[in-house]
Write a protein that holds these residues in place. Structure first.
Motif, mmCIF file in Angstrom:
data_model
loop_
_atom_site.group_PDB
_atom_site.id
_atom_site.type_symbol
_atom_site.label_atom_id
_atom_site.label_comp_id
_atom_site.label_asym_id
_atom_site.label_seq_id
_atom_site.Cartn_x
_atom_site.Cartn_y
_atom_site.Cartn_z
ATOM 1 N N PHE A 1 -4.462 1.627 2.570
ATOM 2 C CA PHE A 1 -4.591 0.352 3.282
ATOM 3 C C PHE A 1 -5.976 0.186 3.896
ATOM 4 N N GLU A 2 -6.503 1.251 4.475
ATOM 5 C CA GLU A 2 -7.844 1.164 5.076
ATOM 6 C C GLU A 2 -8.891 0.775 4.027
ATOM 7 N N CYS B 1 0.841 -1.195 0.000
ATOM 8 C CA CYS B 1 0.000 0.000 0.000
ATOM 9 C C CYS B 1 0.875 1.243 0.000
ATOM 10 N N PHE C 1 -1.327 4.615 4.406
ATOM 11 C CA PHE C 1 -2.280 4.114 5.390
ATOM 12 C C PHE C 1 -3.725 4.293 4.943
ATOM 13 N N ASP C 2 -4.050 5.410 4.298
ATOM 14 C CA ASP C 2 -5.423 5.618 3.808
ATOM 15 C C ASP C 2 -5.779 4.581 2.750
ATOM 16 N N VAL D 1 2.491 -2.066 4.458
ATOM 17 C CA VAL D 1 1.895 -0.735 4.549
ATOM 18 C C VAL D 1 3.000 0.304 4.714
ATOM 19 N N ARG D 2 3.156 1.145 3.706
ATOM 20 C CA ARG D 2 4.118 2.258 3.764
ATOM 21 C C ARG D 2 3.517 3.381 4.607
ATOM 22 N N PRO D 3 4.353 4.256 5.180
ATOM 23 C CA PRO D 3 3.817 5.339 6.015
ATOM 24 C C PRO D 3 2.835 6.248 5.281
ATOM 25 N N ASP D 4 3.048 6.481 3.993
ATOM 26 C CA ASP D 4 2.137 7.349 3.241
ATOM 27 C C ASP D 4 0.950 6.586 2.649
ATOM 28 N N ARG E 1 -8.187 -2.889 2.886
ATOM 29 C CA ARG E 1 -8.590 -3.829 3.942
ATOM 30 C C ARG E 1 -10.100 -4.012 3.972
ATOM 31 N N PRO F 1 3.662 -3.041 8.970
ATOM 32 C CA PRO F 1 4.133 -1.678 8.705
ATOM 33 C C PRO F 1 5.511 -1.731 8.053
#
Length: 149
Positions: A117-118, A64, A114-115, A109-112, A121, A135
């Protein structure tokens, strides 16, 4: 008048100063070399799937990012806005895994991302597919079964 002979005095202070400086320099070199070698090893990271007692499942890897989901090993990028589209490659992957209970999805999941990924998911859980996530640092390179380069 008789001459007195003085025993020669030996001063070790300059030798000890040089020895202390040499030891300090060697310690600094060891710290710098070991730190730089650790940083090189950490740039390539491999996600290892945990084996379960129920049976062996085959993981399928996705990543992601801020712009979308990257499906491995083909490296197909699906933009975040198209994740729930029935014709998107990610939805096709989820439906394919749904028909094969011996597979599941692992998400890096990369730090940028996360949205993204949500949203991914939600799509995966709605389909009833097993999912795992990890992460992942921004500067790490994801390595799968092939050797990292």
């Amino acid at each position: 008048m008789p001459r007195r002979h003085h025993a020669p005095e030996l001063d070790l202070f300059p030798f000890l100063s040089v020895l202390a400086c040499t030891i300090g320099t060697l310690i600094l070199m060891v710290v710098v070399i070991s730190t730089s070698s650790l940083q090189k090893d950490r740039s390539n990271v491999q996600i290892l799937a945990r084996e379960t007692a129920q049976g062996e499942k085959t993981p399928r890897y996705v990543e992601c990012l801020a712009k979308g989901v990257l499906i491995h090993p083909q490296r197909t990028l699906v933009p975040t806005a198209q994740l729930d589209s029935p014709t998107a490659a990610f939805t096709k992957l989820v439906n394919q895994i749904k028909s094969r209970p011996s597979e599941y999805i692992i998400v890096a999941v990369r730090p940028d991302g996360f949205d993204c990924f949500e949203k991914a998911r939600a799509v995966v859980e709605q389909a009833g597919v097993a999912i795992g996530f990890e992460p992942f640092n921004a500067d790490w390179k994801l390595c799968l079964k092939q050797p990292c380069q």
